[in-house]
Write an enzyme that holds these catalytic residues in place. Structure first.
Site, PDB file in Angstrom:
ATOM      1  N   HIS A   1     -13.712   4.820  -3.324  1.00 44.64           N
ATOM      2  CA  HIS A   1     -13.561   3.473  -2.764  1.00 44.64           C
ATOM      3  C   HIS A   1     -14.404   2.467  -3.554  1.00 44.64           C
ATOM      4  O   HIS A   1     -13.925   1.418  -3.984  1.00 44.64           O
ATOM      5  CB  HIS A   1     -13.984   3.523  -1.281  1.00 44.64           C
ATOM      6  CG  HIS A   1     -14.132   2.192  -0.625  1.00 44.64           C
ATOM      7  ND1 HIS A   1     -13.255   1.742   0.329  1.00 44.64           N
ATOM      8  CD2 HIS A   1     -15.048   1.206  -0.765  1.00 44.64           C
ATOM      9  CE1 HIS A   1     -13.615   0.543   0.731  1.00 44.64           C
ATOM     10  NE2 HIS A   1     -14.712   0.190   0.085  1.00 44.64           N
ATOM     11  N   GLU A   2     -15.683   2.843  -3.783  1.00 42.90           N
ATOM     12  CA  GLU A   2     -16.580   1.938  -4.518  1.00 42.90           C
ATOM     13  C   GLU A   2     -16.104   1.748  -5.958  1.00 42.90           C
ATOM     14  O   GLU A   2     -16.228   0.669  -6.531  1.00 42.90           O
ATOM     15  CB  GLU A   2     -18.018   2.470  -4.509  1.00 42.90           C
ATOM     16  CG  GLU A   2     -18.651   2.605  -3.126  1.00 42.90           C
ATOM     17  CD  GLU A   2     -18.668   1.303  -2.351  1.00 42.90           C
ATOM     18  OE1 GLU A   2     -18.777   0.227  -2.982  1.00 42.90           O
ATOM     19  OE2 GLU A   2     -18.547   1.339  -1.114  1.00 42.90           O
TER      20      GLU A   2
ATOM     21  N   HIS B   1     -13.689  -1.035  -6.280  1.00 41.18           N
ATOM     22  CA  HIS B   1     -14.322  -2.357  -6.450  1.00 41.18           C
ATOM     23  C   HIS B   1     -14.802  -2.534  -7.887  1.00 41.18           C
ATOM     24  O   HIS B   1     -14.567  -3.548  -8.532  1.00 41.18           O
ATOM     25  CB  HIS B   1     -15.541  -2.493  -5.541  1.00 41.18           C
ATOM     26  CG  HIS B   1     -15.233  -2.512  -4.082  1.00 41.18           C
ATOM     27  ND1 HIS B   1     -14.372  -3.411  -3.512  1.00 41.18           N
ATOM     28  CD2 HIS B   1     -15.695  -1.755  -3.061  1.00 41.18           C
ATOM     29  CE1 HIS B   1     -14.305  -3.203  -2.212  1.00 41.18           C
ATOM     30  NE2 HIS B   1     -15.093  -2.195  -1.905  1.00 41.18           N
TER      31      HIS B   1
ATOM     32  N   ASP C   1     -15.844  -5.329   3.366  1.00 40.05           N
ATOM     33  CA  ASP C   1     -14.834  -5.864   2.452  1.00 40.05           C
ATOM     34  C   ASP C   1     -13.965  -6.902   3.147  1.00 40.05           C
ATOM     35  O   ASP C   1     -13.607  -7.924   2.554  1.00 40.05           O
ATOM     36  CB  ASP C   1     -13.954  -4.726   1.930  1.00 40.05           C
ATOM     37  CG  ASP C   1     -14.779  -3.709   1.171  1.00 40.05           C
ATOM     38  OD1 ASP C   1     -15.816  -4.108   0.621  1.00 40.05           O
ATOM     39  OD2 ASP C   1     -14.392  -2.537   1.136  1.00 40.05           O
TER      40      ASP C   1
HETATM   41 ZN   LIG Z   1     -15.737  -1.593  -0.037  1.00 37.23          ZN
END
Ligand SMILES: [Zn+2]
Length: 369
Positions: A59-60, A63, A162
């Site tokens: 997930h990170e 980004h 987020d």
């Molecule tokens: Zn996030």
């Protein structure tokens, strides 16, 4: 104290694990052992937690890699017991870029969730009659549930999640960013209160999450407000020009005397006007003890910051202030000022006061009648 363990690099980004995350693993292992589970079941639980955090890292990375497309580097990704944290060099100022960087994390969970779903579907998992026992037995099903939870949790439209960034970027398209942030931050604080309250009754982990959200929302709102208030200002607008400096070959004893008389904590050292470095109070005391009264001032120099140009944006000063609390202002090799967090705050405070006295707010106007 070093609170994070290095796990290596991924896509050139440092991957770190906060030690509290290790405690979480131990806690999960022990608590399932003590609740009478077999060693095998305890291992399964730990495997599940690790798999969960692989999801968080992915997930990170979503980004980080999206930010990279806009030329923004990621300093590191840290695993915390409440999730992951990708430290971007800066957040994109363009609302559209911020939107895509923020949405990229949850989008990764959406893709993984869809893959897990299709996998389970093909395995015929959904053909058997549904039961909670079945849910608990299947690691893949647990991961799918975790993925959906991660996706939904991150899309809560509250800072610093987020969803909060997505909301802020959408609001920023039609209003100024400070106002947009403050709205998103207030929703964040409201969400933190609700989550904290729920956690109080159901799950202490939620209380921790609530604190994290509250602090994150507040610090984001603060930092955006500061950024806005120093916009357009230069280093020379906030620097101190009245301070004493010492020559490199001056004795430490005389430096100590000057420091006591002036109360100045950071003492610049120069040689014929050229900046050498800065003596900090603790460094001065250490050098006095180690080298004696007569040692030269330069022996006590603790930091040698590069220095800022007087016409550089004040924003840059704030950025370099993260490394050292004081920065020399240098023009043509000569020291002409010092800038500290306090001097910047002083400037912001004065500007605020000036603004208020020039256009008093509606309440103040009625007060004057
Ligand atoms: Zn996030």
């Amino acid at each position: 104290m070093k609170s994070s363990i290095n796990l290596g690099k991924i896509f050139g980004i440092d991957l770190k694990m906060n030690i509290t995350f290790l405690f979480l693993l131990l806690w999960v292992g022990f608590s399932s052992l003590f609740s009478g589970a077999s060693a095998g079941a305890a291992v399964t639980e730990i495997v599940f937690i690790i798999a969960l955090f692989v999801l968080v890292v992915l997930h990170e990375l979503g980004h980080a890699l999206m930010a990279k497309r806009y030329g923004i580097k990621t300093q590191d990704i840290t695993l915390l017991p409440i999730g992951g944290l990708a430290r971007l060099e800066k957040m994109p100022e363009d609302p559209k870029q911020e939107f895509f960087v923020a949405i990229a994390g949850p989008a990764v969970n959406l893709v993984i969730g869809a893959l897990l779903f299709v996998g389970l579907l093909l395995k015929g998992f959904f053909n058997q009659p549904f039961s909670f026992a079945l849910l608990e037995e299947n690691l893949w099903m647990q991961l799918l549930t975790a993925n959906i939870t991660l996706f939904l949790f991150n899309l809560i439209p509250a800072f610093p999640m987020d969803g909060g960034r997505v909301l802020r970027s959408l609001l920023s398209l039609r209003m100024d960013p400070v106002k947009a942030t403050s709205i998103a931050a207030n929703i964040g604080k409201g969400a933190a209160l609700l989550i904290g309250l729920a956690g109080f009754f159901f799950n202490p982990w939620l209380v921790l999450t609530a604190i994290f959200i509250w602090v994150g929302a507040k610090s984001e709102a603060d930092s955006v407000r500061i950024q806005a208030s120093i916009k357009g200002l230069q280093v020379q607008d906030a620097m101190m020009t009245r301070f004493f400096q010492v020559e490199g070959n001056q004795s430490l004893e005389s430096v100590l005397n000057l420091s006591v008389q002036s109360g100045q904590h950071h003492i610049p050292v120069t040689s014929n006007g050229h900046f050498l470095g800065i003596i900090q109070r603790q460094g001065l005391l250490n050098a006095l003890q180690r080298l004696g009264n007569r040692a030269p001032a330069y022996a006590a120099i603790g930091i040698e910051p590069e220095g800022l140009s007087p016409t550089a944006p004040l924003k840059d000063a704030l950025e370099s202030m993260k490394k050292t609390r004081v920065q020399p202002v240098i023009e043509n090799g000569q020291l002409i000022g010092l800038i500290t967090l306090e001097s910047i705050q002083q400037r912001m405070w004065l500007d605020q006061k000036m603004k208020n006295s020039q256009n008093p707010s509606p309440d103040e106007k009625t007060d004057m009648v």
